[in-house]
Design an enzyme around this catalytic site. Structure first.
Site, PDB file in Angstrom:
ATOM      1  N   SER A  82       3.534   9.623   1.914  1.00 20.28           N
ATOM      2  CA  SER A  82       4.264   8.385   1.682  1.00 20.28           C
ATOM      3  C   SER A  82       5.317   8.614   0.606  1.00 20.28           C
ATOM      4  O   SER A  82       5.060   9.304  -0.390  1.00 20.28           O
ATOM      5  CB  SER A  82       3.313   7.272   1.243  1.00 20.28           C
ATOM      6  OG  SER A  82       4.003   6.045   1.083  1.00 20.28           O
ATOM      7  N   HIS A 139      -5.952  -1.896  -2.244  1.00 17.66           N
ATOM      8  CA  HIS A 139      -4.816  -1.777  -1.324  1.00 17.66           C
ATOM      9  C   HIS A 139      -4.644  -2.950  -0.362  1.00 17.66           C
ATOM     10  O   HIS A 139      -3.561  -3.138   0.200  1.00 17.66           O
ATOM     11  CB  HIS A 139      -4.993  -0.484  -0.509  1.00 17.66           C
ATOM     12  CG  HIS A 139      -3.722   0.149  -0.068  1.00 17.66           C
ATOM     13  ND1 HIS A 139      -2.581  -0.564   0.231  1.00 17.66           N
ATOM     14  CD2 HIS A 139      -3.395   1.443   0.133  1.00 17.66           C
ATOM     15  CE1 HIS A 139      -1.621   0.263   0.602  1.00 17.66           C
ATOM     16  NE2 HIS A 139      -2.086   1.484   0.552  1.00 17.66           N
ATOM     17  N   TYR A 157      -8.579  -2.633   6.206  1.00 18.49           N
ATOM     18  CA  TYR A 157      -8.948  -2.875   4.815  1.00 18.49           C
ATOM     19  C   TYR A 157     -10.293  -3.569   4.666  1.00 18.49           C
ATOM     20  O   TYR A 157     -11.284  -2.959   4.289  1.00 18.49           O
ATOM     21  CB  TYR A 157      -7.843  -3.667   4.109  1.00 18.49           C
ATOM     22  CG  TYR A 157      -6.554  -2.884   4.004  1.00 18.49           C
ATOM     23  CD1 TYR A 157      -6.481  -1.749   3.209  1.00 18.49           C
ATOM     24  CD2 TYR A 157      -5.415  -3.258   4.718  1.00 18.49           C
ATOM     25  CE1 TYR A 157      -5.320  -1.010   3.118  1.00 18.49           C
ATOM     26  CE2 TYR A 157      -4.249  -2.521   4.637  1.00 18.49           C
ATOM     27  CZ  TYR A 157      -4.204  -1.399   3.828  1.00 18.49           C
ATOM     28  OH  TYR A 157      -3.055  -0.657   3.743  1.00 18.49           O
ATOM     29  N   PRO A 217      -4.923   3.603  -4.192  1.00 22.75           N
ATOM     30  CA  PRO A 217      -4.050   4.620  -4.788  1.00 22.75           C
ATOM     31  C   PRO A 217      -4.021   4.504  -6.315  1.00 22.75           C
ATOM     32  O   PRO A 217      -4.432   3.494  -6.906  1.00 22.75           O
ATOM     33  CB  PRO A 217      -2.659   4.287  -4.218  1.00 22.75           C
ATOM     34  CG  PRO A 217      -2.901   3.298  -3.123  1.00 22.75           C
ATOM     35  CD  PRO A 217      -4.160   2.575  -3.487  1.00 22.75           C
TER      36      PRO A 217
END
Length: 630
Positions: free
Chosen positions: A558, A341, A107, A120
């Site tokens: 996912s 995220h 990240y 997302p």
């Protein structure tokens, strides 16, 4: 300020010491009993499993060569054994040997743009705002989202959130403490997370401008619905013209944004405005209509709005993508959020959404009329944030607009509801719904491309302190064998049925191992990182065809469960891949699919057709064969 908030209010570069909240346990409902530490799997077991997962991507000669490389890596006295010992030593000293490394490398040290590549979108149940009163309905619904989010925050602050469980196991709840007041600030090589959970204001974005809106009084009470609606009306009233999209800078490559950020905050007024944004609990984006992007349906329009806002011609400048939570309310009823995220995975965010939707449904239209008139509203309750741009910042904005619009043109999506059946019907067939869907996704890929695709599914490791994720490698040999047999017109239904059951069972076993900390990808990541950090020559296993091909995840998938009619969506991991997120509901399944136009071999609409066919064919195969046994 309570002890949790004192802990979380610290600013840390490259890591978040706020992870420590999982160590703090109270008599409240939110935090569970002490959780175990993330284990380091035995090296031999990881290497054996690794060979199974690379086999579908190699020819016989390549597999023999990979097997020899793995054997040498795991041999007594070899580099694997030395790295394993180093990793075990680290695990003995750390509450979670992975969490800090994962945050830094997956990240904060990730340099590609957050938009499409990392953040997302989450599409809420769609609304229908009437044209004759669109602004009023948009503001009223935004106010309801704000109130629902603050109600959820109140549960978190009071440790009253029901603990998450997986079966009988309690899950780490620390990610919930990072949802509100969190910001990711760009750095030249690694970004920084700042947590400000004691903030009392939010940011309202409208026409590319940003307003501070106080929503929590000093005594901790929340602004009344009537006064909140009035505050939103005032925010809209003072942002009637479209301003240069300073927020679009946050869509850039992180190094590029870091340079522009330094230029921006060199002006003291800009620095003050950005500090207000950084300390806000969350953003609420009141969007204009989306540009025409050729989306096949309204669900896809909403998904694109959550992911990138439609680019510089749409709402991308009406964002600050560094902020963890940005609620988005479109003019025609497309609502949802995008989230940065690094602080959290999808399930805590989806739990927050479900709470907000339940709150809204209970609230109805009660008490949502404006209270104090705009002229009588407290002057310090709504504040327009000022930005000033020198020539370098203006140029950076134009470059960011150009770069983002190229990315917007590249990403294409197809989002839909599969209506033939849902998880209830799959459970009656005595199979795992998730494993069934995962096998169907691989079959859909195989049907299009005539070969297996490296296949990532996210598994939660929140059974452990500070747990994040592990990879489920869904492209298993048994799954590939089923796919090739399923497409063989000469194969019998009996053989197809038997192989399907075997594929589902093997995936389920792998998934269970992954959530129990027995996956291979995070383990191999730790060994590779230690080799780099210690100055060793990178072991051949990490340069081999098997590692490279099995890590080129052409399927990034996912499952994000939610109670309401919603779905999460994200971009592909690789240029020639697909993104596929799904929410299995009782009688339907919501899918968010994505691909890149730059790849001539992938398109989400074609994948939808193949996926729906695979789901139907597999269900029919199971149903007919089980019926024949009765």
């Amino acid at each position: 300020m309570n002890f949790f908030h004192k802990l979380l209010s610290r600013t840390v570069s490259g890591k978040v010491k706020g992870n420590d909240v999982s160590l703090l346990f109270t008599n409240g409902r939110m935090l569970s009993n002490n959780l175990p530490k993330l284990p380091v799997p035995p090296l031999k077991k990881t290497l054996e499993k690794y060979l199974r997962t690379v086999k579908p991507h190699l020819n016989p000669d390549e597999f023999r060569n990979t097997t020899e490389i793995v054997k040498n890596f795991g041999a007594p006295g070899g580099s694997g054994e030395k790295l394993q010992k180093m990793l075990e030593d680290r695990a003995a000293k750390k509450e979670n040997w992975l969490s800090e490394w994962w945050l830094d490398n997956a990240y904060l040290g990730y340099r590609l743009p957050l938009v499409v590549y990392s953040s997302p979108g989450l599409v809420f149940p769609l609304r229908n705002f009437r044209k004759e009163s669109v602004m009023e309905e948009q503001i009223e619904f935004a106010a309801k989202i704000i109130l629902g989010a603050l109600d959820f925050k109140k549960l978190i602050d009071g440790n009253q959130l029901e603990p998450d469980k997986l079966g009988e196991s309690y899950l780490d709840m620390s990610q919930y403490y990072r949802l509100f007041g969190t910001i990711r600030t760009p750095g030249p090589n690694c970004d920084e997370l700042t947590l400000n959970p004691d903030s009392r204001h939010i940011i309202v974005a409208h026409n590319n401008q940003f307003c501070k809106v106080d929503v929590i009084h000093k005594d901790g009470s929340i602004l009344t619905p009537e006064n909140l609606v009035s505050a939103l009306f005032k925010a809209v009233a003072i942002t009637t013209h479209v301003s240069p999209p300073v927020g679009i800078l946050t869509t850039q490559n992180r190094n590029t944004w870091s340079w522009a950020y330094a230029e921006l905050i060199a002006n003291p007024d800009n620095q003050l405005s950005i500090e207000v944004i950084k300390k806000a609990l969350f953003l609420v984006c009141l969007d204009k209509e989306m540009p025409e992007l050729g989306a096949p349906n309204r669900q896809t329009v909403a998904a694109l709005q959550m992911i990138h806002g439609g680019g510089s011609f749409g709402n991308a400048g009406n964002r600050w993508y560094d902020k963890t939570i940005q609620f988005i309310v479109g003019m025609t009823g497309e609502v949802g959020l995008t989230y940065e995220h690094s602080p959290a995975e999808g399930p805590p965010v989806a739990t927050m959404m479900d709470h907000i939707m339940q709150f809204i449904n209970k609230l109805g239209h009660q008490g949502m009329e404006p209270g104090d008139t705009i002229s009588h509203l407290r002057k310090d309750g709504v504040e327009l944030l000022e930005f000033k741009f020198n020539s370098d910042v203006k140029k950076a904005i134009e470059i960011a607009k150009r770069d983002l619009d190229m990315l917007v043109k590249d990403l294409e999506m197809t989002c839909f509801t599969f209506e033939d059946f849902g998880k209830s019907s799959l459970k009656t067939l005595r199979i795992s719904p998730d494993s069934f869907i995962q096998v169907a996704i691989q079959l859909a890929f195989f049907r299009i491309h005539g070969e297996p695709g490296a296949h990532y599914e996210s598994a939660s490791t929140r059974k452990f302190k500070d747990g994040r994720t592990e990879t489920i490698r869904s492209c298993l040999p048994e799954v590939v064998t089923f796919c090739s047999t399923m497409l063989d017109t000469k194969a019998s239904d009996k053989d197809k049925y038997s192989l399907l059951l075997d594929a589902i069972d093997c995936h389920k076993r792998y998934a269970i191992e992954a959530v129990n900390g027995e996956g291979i990808d995070r383990h191999l990541f730790g060994l590779k990182l230690l080799a780099i950090k210690s100055g060793m020559d990178l072991p051949s296993i990490f340069l081999d065809h098997g590692y490279v091909r099995s890590s080129h995840m052409r399927l990034s998938t996912s499952q994000v469960n939610a109670k309401c009619d919603s779905f999460m969506c994200f971009g592909p991991l690789v240029p020639d891949g697909y993104g596929c997120c799904y929410n299995p509901r009782k009688t339907t399944i919501n899918f968010g699919l994505s691909a890149f136009n730059c790849s001539p071999t992938t398109h989400s609409s074609q994948f939808r057709e193949s996926l729906e066919r695979s789901l139907r064919d597999m269900y029919t195969l199971l149903f007919e064969n089980q019926k024949a046994k009765l």
